[in-house]
Design an enzyme around this catalytic site. Structure first.
Site, PDB file in Angstrom:
ATOM      1  N   LYS A  54       0.833  -1.203   0.000  1.00 31.06           N
ATOM      2  CA  LYS A  54       0.000   0.000   0.000  1.00 31.06           C
ATOM      3  C   LYS A  54       0.868   1.254   0.000  1.00 31.06           C
ATOM      4  CE  LYS A  54      -3.693  -2.627   2.056  1.00 31.06           C
ATOM      5  NZ  LYS A  54      -4.361  -3.191   3.209  1.00 31.06           N
ATOM      6  N   GLN A  98      -5.230  -2.013   9.322  1.00 29.71           N
ATOM      7  CA  GLN A  98      -4.987  -3.325   8.720  1.00 29.71           C
ATOM      8  C   GLN A  98      -5.604  -4.441   9.574  1.00 29.71           C
ATOM      9  OE1 GLN A  98      -3.627  -3.733   5.697  1.00 29.71           O
ATOM     10  NE2 GLN A  98      -3.818  -5.943   5.794  1.00 29.71           N
ATOM     11  N   ASP A 121     -11.339   1.906   2.918  1.00 24.28           N
ATOM     12  CA  ASP A 121     -11.533   0.454   2.801  1.00 24.28           C
ATOM     13  C   ASP A 121     -12.982   0.132   2.422  1.00 24.28           C
ATOM     14  OD1 ASP A 121      -9.551  -1.480   3.144  1.00 24.28           O
ATOM     15  OD2 ASP A 121      -9.421  -1.142   5.300  1.00 24.28           O
TER      16      ASP A 121
END
Ligand code: GUN
Length: 284
Positions: A54, A98, A121
């Site tokens: 990322k 995460q 997300d």
């Protein structure tokens, strides 16, 4: 017959090149650099590798990224505080925690803490609800990447039978909704489905997201089908998907490889969401 390999790596690179240009124009126009903050709790090796990808993606597309590494013993309260700080920081446009989190932290409590406007997300209940209702929202990254990969084959999704194996919140459930939005007829199968191969054999589009190495064998695939492999598994430390790739090549019409299929697309969708989050926050 040998399937056409749909390279997520190539498509992701193409999209990232375009995105880099869009980001540069945006920065020039608004004088704001899109900024993604990733929080990593603990040192799960797979999570470290995803987070590194990322950060690299942000670098490639001229966006700013910050990694906040927290020790495994971080409490839920401390993590909530960290997220709230980022919610209130106007220099931050995207926040990603995460997953998985250590078991003493409730994942949905944390996801619910992330500001909906910064939830790149697309995991918050508000974003999920908007996705189902077809309203403007951040689409979850892996499902959005899967749809882009299917569209890359130029096969019309409308009216096709799409079978999803897996019902996770991150992939199975949302991708079934996105396929429905594309007018597919969708069947969701999972580990408790009886006669699974009866479903998979009738799939024009087969999404394997069950998390079991080489679970989908060639005899489970309809000849000519589009097969999207979401699995990331290891056999003897070698990466492999949920599909028996070598055997499936002889039956499928299109197939995504592992690695180099869905993975690079997931990160690319996150980068697109980050620019979009920044755009919306700056215009506000
Ligand atoms: N862990 C595995 N995939 C994902 C993802 O797409 N987002 C987050 N936050 N964690 C993950």
């Amino acid at each position: 017959m040998s399937a056409i390999v749909v390279s997520g790596k190539e498509l992701a690179n193409k999209i990232r090149t375009d995105l880099k240009e869009k980001v540069s124009c945006f920065i020039k126009e608004k004088n704001v650099i899109p900024h993604l903050v990733v929080i990593l709790v603990g040192d799960n090796p797979a999570s470290i590798s995803y987070v590194t990808g990322k950060q690299k993606g942000c670098e490639q597309t001229n966006m700013k990224s910050t990694l906040i590494k927290l020790p495994i013993e971080t409490t839920e309260k401390e993590l909530i505080k960290e997220v709230e700080k980022l919610n209130n920081d106007t220099s931050v446009h995207g926040i990603l925690v995460q997953l998985p989190l250590p078991s003493h932290i409730n994942e949905s409590t944390i996801i619910n803490t992330i500001s909906v406007e910064k939830d790149v997300d697309g995991f918050s209940p508000i974003n999920v609800g908007k996705m189902v209702l077809n309203e403007e929202c951040f689409l979850p990254c892996t499902p959005a990447g899967i749809i882009r990969l299917i569209k890359e084959t130029k096969i019309d999704i409308t009216g096709k039978h799409a079978v999803v194996i897996g019902r996770s919140n991150i992939v199975g459930k949302p991708v079934s909704q996105l396929l429905l939005r594309e007018n597919a007829t969708v069947t969701v199968c999972h580990s408790r489905t009886n006669n699974l191969s009866e479903f998979t054999k009738s799939a024009d589009i087969l999404i394997a997201a069950i998390g079991k190495p080489k679970f989908v064998t060639a005899d489970m695939i309809k000849p000519g089908a589009v097969v999207i492999d979401v699995g990331v598994n290891r056999i003897n430390n070698k990466l492999c998907g949920d599909v028996d790739y070598e055997a499936a090549l002889d039956v499928a019409g299109y197939i995504t490889p592992v690695p180099g299929g869905v993975g690079p697309m997931t990160i690319t969708m996150l980068l697109e969401n980050t620019l979009e989050a920044c755009r919306r926050l700056v215009i506000k």
